[in-house]
Structures are given as C-alpha cells and as structure tokens.
Design a protein around this motif. Structure first.
Motif, short mmCIF file in Angstrom:
data_model
loop_
_atom_site.label_atom_id
_atom_site.label_comp_id
_atom_site.label_asym_id
_atom_site.label_seq_id
_atom_site.Cartn_x
_atom_site.Cartn_y
_atom_site.Cartn_z
N PHE A 137 2.60 7.70 -12.20
CA PHE A 137 2.82 6.27 -11.92
C PHE A 137 1.67 5.72 -11.08
O PHE A 137 1.81 5.44 -9.89
N THR A 138 0.51 5.56 -11.74
CA THR A 138 -0.72 5.25 -11.04
C THR A 138 -1.18 3.82 -11.30
O THR A 138 -1.07 3.29 -12.41
N GLY A 139 -1.73 3.21 -10.27
CA GLY A 139 -2.40 1.93 -10.35
C GLY A 139 -3.61 1.96 -9.43
O GLY A 139 -4.15 3.03 -9.14
N PHE A 140 -3.99 0.81 -8.89
CA PHE A 140 -5.18 0.78 -8.02
C PHE A 140 -5.33 -0.61 -7.42
O PHE A 140 -4.68 -1.57 -7.84
N ARG A 141 -6.19 -0.72 -6.43
CA ARG A 141 -6.70 -1.99 -5.93
C ARG A 141 -8.21 -1.85 -5.78
O ARG A 141 -8.74 -0.73 -5.78
N CYS A 142 -8.89 -2.97 -5.65
CA CYS A 142 -10.36 -2.96 -5.59
C CYS A 142 -10.86 -3.26 -4.17
O CYS A 142 -10.12 -3.76 -3.32
N ALA A 143 -12.12 -2.97 -3.97
CA ALA A 143 -12.78 -3.24 -2.70
C ALA A 143 -14.20 -3.70 -2.99
O ALA A 143 -14.68 -3.63 -4.13
N ARG A 144 -14.86 -4.18 -1.96
CA ARG A 144 -16.29 -4.51 -2.07
C ARG A 144 -16.91 -4.45 -0.68
O ARG A 144 -16.22 -4.58 0.33
N ASP A 145 -18.22 -4.23 -0.65
CA ASP A 145 -18.94 -4.22 0.61
C ASP A 145 -18.94 -5.63 1.20
O ASP A 145 -19.00 -6.62 0.46
N ALA A 146 -18.89 -5.70 2.52
CA ALA A 146 -19.04 -7.00 3.17
C ALA A 146 -20.52 -7.38 3.19
O ALA A 146 -21.41 -6.51 3.28
N GLU A 147 -20.77 -8.65 3.10
CA GLU A 147 -22.17 -9.12 3.17
C GLU A 147 -22.72 -8.84 4.56
O GLU A 147 -22.01 -8.95 5.56
N PRO A 148 -23.99 -8.49 4.66
CA PRO A 148 -24.59 -8.28 5.99
C PRO A 148 -24.45 -9.53 6.86
O PRO A 148 -24.53 -10.65 6.37
N ALA A 149 -24.23 -9.34 8.11
CA ALA A 149 -24.07 -10.47 9.03
C ALA A 149 -25.34 -11.28 9.06
O ALA A 149 -26.45 -10.73 9.03
N MET A 192 0.83 -1.21 0.00
CA MET A 192 0.00 0.00 0.00
C MET A 192 0.86 1.25 0.00
O MET A 192 0.37 2.34 -0.35
N ILE A 193 2.10 1.13 0.41
CA ILE A 193 3.06 2.24 0.34
C ILE A 193 4.13 1.86 -0.69
O ILE A 193 4.74 0.80 -0.60
N GLY A 194 4.34 2.73 -1.67
CA GLY A 194 5.31 2.45 -2.72
C GLY A 194 4.67 1.74 -3.90
O GLY A 194 3.48 1.47 -3.94
N ASP A 195 5.49 1.47 -4.91
CA ASP A 195 5.12 0.78 -6.16
C ASP A 195 4.26 1.64 -7.06
O ASP A 195 4.73 2.09 -8.10
N VAL A 196 2.98 1.86 -6.75
CA VAL A 196 2.12 2.70 -7.59
C VAL A 196 1.23 3.56 -6.70
O VAL A 196 0.79 3.13 -5.63
N TRP A 197 0.96 4.78 -7.16
CA TRP A 197 -0.12 5.56 -6.56
C TRP A 197 -1.43 4.82 -6.83
O TRP A 197 -1.62 4.26 -7.92
N GLU A 198 -2.33 4.84 -5.88
CA GLU A 198 -3.57 4.09 -6.02
C GLU A 198 -4.78 5.03 -6.07
O GLU A 198 -5.00 5.83 -5.14
N TRP A 199 -5.52 4.91 -7.15
CA TRP A 199 -6.76 5.69 -7.28
C TRP A 199 -7.77 5.24 -6.23
O TRP A 199 -7.88 4.05 -5.93
N THR A 200 -8.50 6.19 -5.70
CA THR A 200 -9.63 5.88 -4.82
C THR A 200 -10.91 6.43 -5.45
O THR A 200 -10.87 7.17 -6.42
N GLY A 201 -12.04 6.07 -4.87
CA GLY A 201 -13.32 6.53 -5.39
C GLY A 201 -13.74 7.90 -4.88
O GLY A 201 -14.88 8.31 -5.13
N THR A 202 -12.85 8.62 -4.21
CA THR A 202 -13.21 9.85 -3.51
C THR A 202 -12.73 11.09 -4.26
O THR A 202 -11.60 11.13 -4.76
N TRP A 203 -13.59 12.11 -4.31
CA TRP A 203 -13.18 13.42 -4.83
C TRP A 203 -12.30 14.10 -3.79
O TRP A 203 -12.51 13.94 -2.59
#
Length: 431
Positions: A419-431, A353-364
């Motif tokens: 030097f941009t990249g990214f990783r993905c996320a998803r909502d957790a299923e409701p308990a 998460m630190i180094g390698d590529v800047w990571e785009w987020t979904g936030t303005w």
C-alpha cells in the motif's frame, strides 16, 4: 499483573484477533497462492506463531521447543514466497491450534518475566514488542494478499473523514540539524538506532501525499510513454512489464476505475495514490519538476520539533494516534481523502505523514552510523545496500503499535502490491 503487562496482553490479544479475522475464509482460499509475490495466507498464520515460539518461548523464556520440526518450513529466509506452496505447511485447523498453544505459553512467560532484567530481549518487554509488531506486519501482508486474491466480501470497509480542500501545496523546512533515529523508544528496531545528528539544507516538501487526480494528470500527459521522466532501470522495467497506470487501475469509457478487494469502483481523485512502485513515484516527481524526499528530509518534516530540540514520536506529539489524527489500523480499507487529518499535522505543517500510504523516499536502505544488529541480522542488516528503497509513514493497514516517526520500511523499487504512495520535495532556492 502490572499495568504494563496488562497493556502488552491486550496488544497480544488485539493483534491475534486481527490475524484470525483475515483468515476467516474457506480453506481453499487460505492454502491457495494468489500471487508468486505472496505466501499462502495459512503460511503467514502459522509463521507468526512459530516466530513467537522462537523468540518469546525459547529465547526469552528458555522453554523446550514445541514444534522444532516445523522451524525450517516457517523460516522466511529458507524458502522464497513463490515456493512456499510446495512446503508441508500446516493446514488451517492445525495452524490455529498451534498458534493458540504457543500463545497460552507466551502469556505465562509474560506473567513471570522481569522487565528490569538486563538481558536485552526481556528488558522493557522488548521481545513482546518484537512479536506484536511482527504479527501486525504480517497482518498487513495478509491484506495485500487478500487484495491480490480479487475475492469480494473478505475485507471490511469503514467510514473516513471528508477531504479538506485548499491549503498550501507545500511547506518549507528551514536549514539546520536534527536528531534522526532513536535511542529512547524501547520497542524500536535495530535499523532505527542509534540516534544521530543530521544537518540538512533548507527544502520544500509536499504538505500532502500525491493524490489520484494529480497522478492521473501525469498519465494523461503521456508520463508512462516518455523516457525523459524515468531512470534507465525504471524505463526498462516499465516496458518489460507493460505498466501504464498504478496497479489495479483500468480505464473504462474514458474514466479510471480500480479494483479494491474484489470490487471495481471509480478511482476517487481526492485520495492519495497507492499501489505505485518507486520507479513510478520517481518518474512522477521528475515530470512535476520535483524529486522524492530523502529519508532524512522525510523524518525531519514528519516529527522534528526545532523549538523543543527533540523529535516527536508522531507528527502531532507523543500521544497515541486517535481517529482524529491518522488513518491507521484498518479503520477503512483505503486511504483517507486528502486533507482529512488537519489535527495530525507535523511541526512544519505536513499532513498525513503517518497512515494512509507508505511513502517512497529517494534513499537506499542502509544502517545508521554505529548500527548494531539486534536481535538477529536477518531483520535488517541482510537487506542493506542498493537493492531496497526506504519507505516511511505506514499505511491505512498498518497498526499504531507498529508505527512511529522513526520507523523504517523497505522494499524493491519494483514493488506495487503493497500500500505505497509518495510525496514530492524540492531544494529551496539559495537565500
């Protein structure tokens, strides 16, 4: 001189060595504009000296200006990058003499300054952190310019740890509050402040950045030709620009190649993808049934130590990055293979998460609650709104002195030369 002042002097020396290394080239290459997206390299070189003169010598040191007649030339807000070649900029030799003269006086101010002075610029050496980080950021910009120049032999490469296959594809971050931003890092920028509580629902986030192999699968599945995966603005941009792959990628004989600092090579499928826009990252995430993480999700996954109830400066803790922890500081001119830094994992198990590529987020990009501009509005505040997306983490070209868990970068969603990249996320299923 105190140990802290000695460290600052060392950091000043290191960043200047970087700047001079990236401008060790023929004058023609330095004064030429390689892309309208970027300034001539010699503009960046003199600009870092002018910025240092303005903030250290004039504002913090109270000294008489050395070259007030060049202030407008090197004011980044006066002239867009595409128009800077038309300015009467200093030539390479004169630029080097100018920044050397500024630096000698800066060291005199450093020797005399009182870090207990209540003035915010001088307290804890903030003004020196300001100029050190600023110059490192321009050094990364210089590297992006050198990549766009397509000239071989100008940028050194190096060795990196091998890939580490296996491991979970994603990690779970439980629901709960965390403290976002900082009030304690003395050299943090205004946009990282103030620290504030954010309560997030549970989510999953990729353990590693998205790799070239996974991204190539998106391309081969027709991802660039299916509007289902793109926002309206992104689809319009993709069609208008004729984009079909990350910047600098070409297909030859059925295999993907990339041009990296003037040399063409096969795309290594086990590296994080880089040189993708926010629109491309967002489209990939949709195709994969995922989404980009919010900025808050990214920061919590990166450094929030729930057991200790505090944020870490880096994912692994508060101690400075080492060669075993992260790919920073231009160790090599590329991202490290996926899984190369298990010792640099964060508290939830995320890696790289630190180094390698800047990571785009979904936030303005916007200010935090209670934001106050310092030391000038043009560093952050003028960019707030719905024009720039937040990037996090730092790339291989970023220096450790200018990166931390709370550091925020931002750019237009169309930008790909960085030097941009990214990783993905998803909502957790409701308990």
């Amino acid at each position: 001189m105190s140990d802290f002042k000695e460290r600052i002097a060392s950091e000043l020396l290191a960043v200047r060595s970087r700047s001079l290394t990236y401008t060790e080239a023929e004058d023609d290459l330095l004064v030429r504009q390689h892309s309208p997206l970027m300034s001539p390299l010699v503009w960046d070189l003199a600009h870092v000296g002018n910025y240092e003169e303005l903030w250290v010598l004039r504002e913090a040191g109270g000294l008489t200006p050395l070259r007030p007649e060049i202030d407008d030339i090197y004011d980044a807000f006066k002239t867009p990058r595409k128009d800077r070649p038309s300015l009467p900029i200093l030539g390479p030799a004169e630029a080097r003499r100018y920044i050397e003269g500024v630096r000698g006086r800066v060291l005199d101010v450093l020797d005399a300054v009182d870090f207990d002075d209540p003035a915010p610029l001088r307290r804890d050496g903030f003004v020196f952190g300001l100029v050190i980080q600023h110059e490192h950021q321009h050094d990364e910009t210089m590297l992006a310019t050198l990549q766009l120049s397509k000239e071989p032999g100008l940028v050194r490469d190096g060795r990196l740890p091998p890939a580490r296959p296996g491991g979970p594809a994603e990690v779970y971050v439980p629901a709960g509050p965390f403290l976002m931003g900082t009030d304690t890092q003395p050299w943090a920028y205004d946009n990282e402040r103030p620290a504030h509580r954010v309560d997030l629902p549970a989510y999953w986030i990729d353990r590693l950045p998205v790799g070239n192999g996974a991204y190539a699968a998106f391309i081969e599945d027709g991802g660039y030709h299916d509007p289902r995966w793109w926002t309206g603005e992104g689809w319009e941009w993709r069609q208008r620009q004729g984009v079909f792959a990350p910047l600098f990628w070409t297909k030859d004989g059925g295999a993907w190649h990339r041009t990296r600092f003037g040399r063409t090579e096969p795309v290594p499928m086990d590296e994080p993808v880089q040189h993708v826009s926010w629109y491309e990252a967002d489209a990939y995430a949709r195709w994969a049934g995922r989404r980009l993480p919010t900025e808050a999700e990214w920061e919590k996954a990166c450094g929030w130590d729930a057991g200790a109830g505090r944020a870490r400066k880096y994912p692994w803790g508060d101690h400075e990055p080492t060669l075993e922890l992260a790919n920073l500081g231009h160790r090599a001119a590329r991202p490290a293979p996926l899984g190369a830094y298990p010792a640099g994992a964060g508290p939830y198990g995320t890696e790289q998460m630190i180094g390698d590529v800047w990571e785009w987020t979904g936030t303005w990009f916007d200010g935090y609650p209670g934001f106050r501009s310092f030391p000038y509005r043009e560093y952050s505040e003028v960019f707030f709104g719905r024009d720039h997306r937040v990037l996090r983490g730092g790339s291989w070209a970023a220096d450790p002195a200018a990166i931390r868990t709370t550091f925020r970068n931002w750019d237009h969603p169309i930008r790909r030369q960085i030097f941009t990249g990214f990783r993905c996320a998803r909502d957790a299923e409701p308990a």
